[in-house]
Design an enzyme around this catalytic site. Sequence first.
Site, PDB file in Angstrom:
ATOM      1  N   HIS A  27      -4.091 -22.082  -5.807  1.00  0.00           N
ATOM      2  CA  HIS A  27      -5.383 -21.921  -6.490  1.00  0.00           C
ATOM      3  C   HIS A  27      -6.520 -21.537  -5.548  1.00  0.00           C
ATOM      4  O   HIS A  27      -7.582 -21.142  -6.003  1.00  0.00           O
ATOM      5  CB  HIS A  27      -5.757 -23.214  -7.225  1.00  0.00           C
ATOM      6  CG  HIS A  27      -6.217 -24.300  -6.318  1.00  0.00           C
ATOM      7  ND1 HIS A  27      -5.342 -24.959  -5.476  1.00  0.00           N
ATOM      8  CD2 HIS A  27      -7.441 -24.824  -6.094  1.00  0.00           C
ATOM      9  CE1 HIS A  27      -6.027 -25.867  -4.779  1.00  0.00           C
ATOM     10  NE2 HIS A  27      -7.296 -25.801  -5.139  1.00  0.00           N
ATOM     11  N   GLY A  77      -4.743 -16.944  -7.521  1.00  0.00           N
ATOM     12  CA  GLY A  77      -4.751 -18.300  -8.081  1.00  0.00           C
ATOM     13  C   GLY A  77      -6.137 -18.703  -8.559  1.00  0.00           C
ATOM     14  O   GLY A  77      -6.291 -19.277  -9.647  1.00  0.00           O
ATOM     15  N   SER A 122       5.064  -8.483  -6.535  1.00  0.00           N
ATOM     16  CA  SER A 122       4.236  -7.410  -5.982  1.00  0.00           C
ATOM     17  C   SER A 122       4.921  -6.081  -6.237  1.00  0.00           C
ATOM     18  O   SER A 122       6.155  -5.999  -6.289  1.00  0.00           O
ATOM     19  CB  SER A 122       4.106  -7.621  -4.477  1.00  0.00           C
ATOM     20  OG  SER A 122       3.704  -6.420  -3.851  1.00  0.00           O
ATOM     21  N   SER A 123       4.126  -5.018  -6.325  1.00  0.00           N
ATOM     22  CA  SER A 123       4.699  -3.686  -6.580  1.00  0.00           C
ATOM     23  C   SER A 123       5.546  -3.189  -5.407  1.00  0.00           C
ATOM     24  O   SER A 123       6.285  -2.215  -5.560  1.00  0.00           O
ATOM     25  CB  SER A 123       3.588  -2.676  -6.875  1.00  0.00           C
ATOM     26  OG  SER A 123       2.683  -2.613  -5.792  1.00  0.00           O
ATOM     27  N   CYS A 124       5.477  -3.868  -4.252  1.00  0.00           N
ATOM     28  CA  CYS A 124       6.286  -3.392  -3.114  1.00  0.00           C
ATOM     29  C   CYS A 124       7.768  -3.746  -3.263  1.00  0.00           C
ATOM     30  O   CYS A 124       8.576  -3.394  -2.411  1.00  0.00           O
ATOM     31  CB  CYS A 124       5.744  -3.923  -1.802  1.00  0.00           C
ATOM     32  SG  CYS A 124       5.972  -5.673  -1.617  1.00  0.00           S
ATOM     33  N   TYR A 162       8.661  -8.974   2.953  1.00  0.00           N
ATOM     34  CA  TYR A 162       7.912  -9.528   1.826  1.00  0.00           C
ATOM     35  C   TYR A 162       8.573  -9.114   0.512  1.00  0.00           C
ATOM     36  O   TYR A 162       8.738  -9.921  -0.404  1.00  0.00           O
ATOM     37  CB  TYR A 162       6.477  -8.999   1.903  1.00  0.00           C
ATOM     38  CG  TYR A 162       5.544  -9.464   0.827  1.00  0.00           C
ATOM     39  CD1 TYR A 162       5.118 -10.784   0.772  1.00  0.00           C
ATOM     40  CD2 TYR A 162       5.035  -8.569  -0.126  1.00  0.00           C
ATOM     41  CE1 TYR A 162       4.224 -11.200  -0.215  1.00  0.00           C
ATOM     42  CE2 TYR A 162       4.146  -8.975  -1.102  1.00  0.00           C
ATOM     43  CZ  TYR A 162       3.740 -10.291  -1.135  1.00  0.00           C
ATOM     44  OH  TYR A 162       2.862 -10.703  -2.103  1.00  0.00           O
ATOM     45  N   LYS A 203      10.140 -11.384  -2.539  1.00  0.00           N
ATOM     46  CA  LYS A 203       9.642 -11.308  -3.914  1.00  0.00           C
ATOM     47  C   LYS A 203      10.761 -10.917  -4.892  1.00  0.00           C
ATOM     48  O   LYS A 203      10.795 -11.371  -6.032  1.00  0.00           O
ATOM     49  CB  LYS A 203       8.465 -10.318  -3.986  1.00  0.00           C
ATOM     50  CG  LYS A 203       7.195 -10.854  -3.321  1.00  0.00           C
ATOM     51  CD  LYS A 203       6.683 -12.092  -4.041  1.00  0.00           C
ATOM     52  CE  LYS A 203       5.387 -12.611  -3.517  1.00  0.00           C
ATOM     53  NZ  LYS A 203       4.949 -13.856  -4.188  1.00  0.00           N
ATOM     54  N   THR A 253       0.120  -4.727  -9.165  1.00  0.00           N
ATOM     55  CA  THR A 253      -0.130  -3.674  -8.198  1.00  0.00           C
ATOM     56  C   THR A 253      -1.049  -4.214  -7.095  1.00  0.00           C
ATOM     57  O   THR A 253      -1.329  -5.417  -7.048  1.00  0.00           O
ATOM     58  CB  THR A 253      -0.766  -2.467  -8.917  1.00  0.00           C
ATOM     59  OG1 THR A 253      -0.880  -1.417  -7.990  1.00  0.00           O
ATOM     60  CG2 THR A 253      -2.136  -2.810  -9.468  1.00  0.00           C
ATOM     61  N   ASN A 254      -1.562  -3.355  -6.199  1.00  0.00           N
ATOM     62  CA  ASN A 254      -2.499  -3.794  -5.153  1.00  0.00           C
ATOM     63  C   ASN A 254      -3.754  -4.386  -5.825  1.00  0.00           C
ATOM     64  O   ASN A 254      -4.409  -3.696  -6.607  1.00  0.00           O
ATOM     65  CB  ASN A 254      -2.912  -2.603  -4.287  1.00  0.00           C
ATOM     66  CG  ASN A 254      -1.779  -2.093  -3.412  1.00  0.00           C
ATOM     67  OD1 ASN A 254      -0.613  -2.092  -3.825  1.00  0.00           O
ATOM     68  ND2 ASN A 254      -2.103  -1.658  -2.210  1.00  0.00           N
ATOM     69  N   HIS A 296      -5.996  -6.299   3.060  1.00  0.00           N
ATOM     70  CA  HIS A 296      -5.613  -5.057   2.394  1.00  0.00           C
ATOM     71  C   HIS A 296      -6.738  -4.023   2.555  1.00  0.00           C
ATOM     72  O   HIS A 296      -7.803  -4.329   3.092  1.00  0.00           O
ATOM     73  CB  HIS A 296      -5.324  -5.318   0.912  1.00  0.00           C
ATOM     74  CG  HIS A 296      -4.092  -6.122   0.692  1.00  0.00           C
ATOM     75  ND1 HIS A 296      -4.127  -7.471   0.424  1.00  0.00           N
ATOM     76  CD2 HIS A 296      -2.789  -5.784   0.736  1.00  0.00           C
ATOM     77  CE1 HIS A 296      -2.886  -7.914   0.302  1.00  0.00           C
ATOM     78  NE2 HIS A 296      -2.050  -6.919   0.487  1.00  0.00           N
ATOM     79  N   ASP A 302       0.878   4.626   7.531  1.00  0.00           N
ATOM     80  CA  ASP A 302       0.497   5.016   6.164  1.00  0.00           C
ATOM     81  C   ASP A 302       1.170   4.117   5.127  1.00  0.00           C
ATOM     82  O   ASP A 302       0.656   3.905   4.040  1.00  0.00           O
ATOM     83  CB  ASP A 302       0.957   6.449   5.884  1.00  0.00           C
ATOM     84  CG  ASP A 302      -0.102   7.483   6.196  1.00  0.00           C
ATOM     85  OD1 ASP A 302      -1.277   7.102   6.397  1.00  0.00           O
ATOM     86  OD2 ASP A 302       0.255   8.676   6.245  1.00  0.00           O
TER      87      ASP A 302
HETATM   88  O1  GFB Z   1      -3.745  -2.235   1.374  1.00  0.00           O
HETATM   89  P1  GFB Z   1      -2.746  -1.940   2.435  1.00  0.00           P
HETATM   90  O2  GFB Z   1      -2.878  -2.725   3.690  1.00  0.00           O
HETATM   91  O3  GFB Z   1      -1.319  -2.147   1.848  1.00  0.00           O
HETATM   92  O4  GFB Z   1      -2.871  -0.391   2.863  1.00  0.00           O
HETATM   93  P2  GFB Z   1      -0.055  -1.322   1.301  1.00  0.00           P
HETATM   94  C1  GFB Z   1      -2.928   0.636   1.892  1.00  0.00           C
HETATM   95  C2  GFB Z   1      -3.166   1.979   2.571  1.00  0.00           C
HETATM   96  O5  GFB Z   1      -4.498   1.992   3.090  1.00  0.00           O
HETATM   97  C3  GFB Z   1      -2.243   2.285   3.757  1.00  0.00           C
HETATM   98  C4  GFB Z   1      -4.486   2.498   4.414  1.00  0.00           C
HETATM   99  O6  GFB Z   1      -1.880   3.655   3.717  1.00  0.00           O
HETATM  100  C5  GFB Z   1      -3.140   2.020   4.961  1.00  0.00           C
HETATM  101  O7  GFB Z   1      -2.759   2.759   6.118  1.00  0.00           O
HETATM  102  N1  GFB Z   1      -5.673   2.004   5.143  1.00  0.00           N
HETATM  103  C6  GFB Z   1      -6.683   2.782   5.611  1.00  0.00           C
HETATM  104  C7  GFB Z   1      -5.937   0.726   5.487  1.00  0.00           C
HETATM  105  N2  GFB Z   1      -7.564   2.048   6.281  1.00  0.00           N
HETATM  106  C8  GFB Z   1      -7.131   0.756   6.218  1.00  0.00           C
HETATM  107  C9  GFB Z   1      -7.659  -0.465   6.740  1.00  0.00           C
HETATM  108  O8  GFB Z   1      -8.692  -0.512   7.420  1.00  0.00           O
HETATM  109  N3  GFB Z   1      -6.947  -1.595   6.452  1.00  0.00           N
HETATM  110  C10 GFB Z   1      -5.793  -1.576   5.710  1.00  0.00           C
HETATM  111  N4  GFB Z   1      -5.165  -2.742   5.452  1.00  0.00           N
HETATM  112  N5  GFB Z   1      -5.276  -0.411   5.241  1.00  0.00           N
HETATM  113  C11 GFB Z   1       0.812  -3.744   1.210  1.00  0.00           C
HETATM  114  C12 GFB Z   1       2.094  -4.422   1.571  1.00  0.00           C
HETATM  115  O9  GFB Z   1       1.051  -2.412   1.424  1.00  0.00           O
HETATM  116  O10 GFB Z   1       0.454  -3.911  -0.136  1.00  0.00           O
HETATM  117  C13 GFB Z   1       2.258  -5.755   0.978  1.00  0.00           C
HETATM  118  O11 GFB Z   1       2.240  -4.412   2.980  1.00  0.00           O
HETATM  119  C14 GFB Z   1       1.764  -5.865  -0.452  1.00  0.00           C
HETATM  120  O12 GFB Z   1       3.603  -6.088   1.035  1.00  0.00           O
HETATM  121  C15 GFB Z   1       0.441  -5.185  -0.656  1.00  0.00           C
HETATM  122  O13 GFB Z   1       2.707  -5.329  -1.353  1.00  0.00           O
HETATM  123  C16 GFB Z   1      -0.016  -5.168  -2.089  1.00  0.00           C
HETATM  124  O14 GFB Z   1      -0.290  -0.914  -0.116  1.00  0.00           O
HETATM  125  O15 GFB Z   1       0.360  -0.202   2.176  1.00  0.00           O
END
Ligand code: GFB
Length: 315
Positions: A19, A24, A114-116, A143, A147, A171-172, A186, A276
């Site tokens: 929570h 949560g 999660s969508s991953c 991860y 899941k 999704t995200n 994220h 990426d």
């Molecule tokens: O949100 P994110 O970290 O998760 O990254 P994923 C999404 C995209 O944003 C990637 C780009 O292509 C990153 O390279 N990006 C650009 C950035 N700038 C940034 C930044 O400053 N920070 C971050 N974090 N990303 C995750 C999974 O994947 O999504 C988990 O690793 C989970 O398992 C989650 O499922 C919802 O969408 O790539």
Amino acid sequence: MAPITPYSLNGKHVFVAGHRGMVGSGIVRRLATEGCTVLTATRAELNFLDQAAVRVWFEANRPHAVFLAAAKVGGILANDSFPADFLYDNLMIEANIIEAAFRVGVEKLLFLGSSCIYPKLADQPIVESALLTGPLEPTNEWYAVAKIAGIKLAQAYRRQHGCDYISAMPTNLYGSGDNFDLMSSHVIPALLRKAHEAKLSGAEQIEIWGTGTPRREFLHVDDCADACVHLMKTYSDAEHVNVGSGEDVTILELTQMICDAVSFKGKIVHDLTKPDGTPRKLMSADKIRALGWHPKIGLTEGLSATYAWFRSNVG
Ligand code: GFB
């Protein structure tokens, strides 16, 4: 699809595991209008990695329903850097809670994934039946495997013991209560923070990770919480349900929207040493729409609301 078995939360004791997390806390806010008693446990009160403690807690509190929103989560870099933590912690959390729920006869449980979970190169938009049809995205396979195991646990307890356990695959997500730490967050909280700090310091540019070409689908946490409550009340079947908006944007388009929300007018540059991740993961929203749910918060509106939350609570 099996016939809908309505499940009322009115008068029930409902445990929201996790929570204090973004999802949560969203579910707790959403449950305020359901006429139920919400049960919670802080990390200090109950360590979900401790099987014996989880059993004792369930025996003492005997919830009717459980939202399993507790998880070790993080962005692409955190997932890639700490594979053991992401696999072990998530396996233990879900296994301990699902088994303890079964032992005390919990009536209904919703597991959040999660969508991953889907293959890296799944056909888009990704339908629920694409699960386990191909190799996973390497940055978050640990991860994802945890899941997927959670989905299978819910299905196995349904099949062997007749438990009404269901799974939702969001999704995200983004929104109030998100993690704004640049190394573990994220993309949305990271870029909101970077654009905000660049604006304050008068910097001429912000740096984004990767090429900016990957496409991502985003959903505000309040929409996700609403979807979870909707599924808890109306869905009862073994197959998991995608929870998304049905629309995606490139990371570069997202960055521009974030710069607009923050009023940062500088340049966007790329750190190509960062990954990426998967090129695209747009989920099909057909199943949840057929179940009578759709999102209410658009991305532009949600980004502004999240920026306002960040300014009041973090930055
Ligand atoms: O949100 P994110 O970290 O998760 O990254 P994923 C999404 C995209 O944003 C990637 C780009 O292509 C990153 O390279 N990006 C650009 C950035 N700038 C940034 C930044 O400053 N920070 C971050 N974090 N990303 C995750 C999974 O994947 O999504 C988990 O690793 C989970 O398992 C989650 O499922 C919802 O969408 O790539």
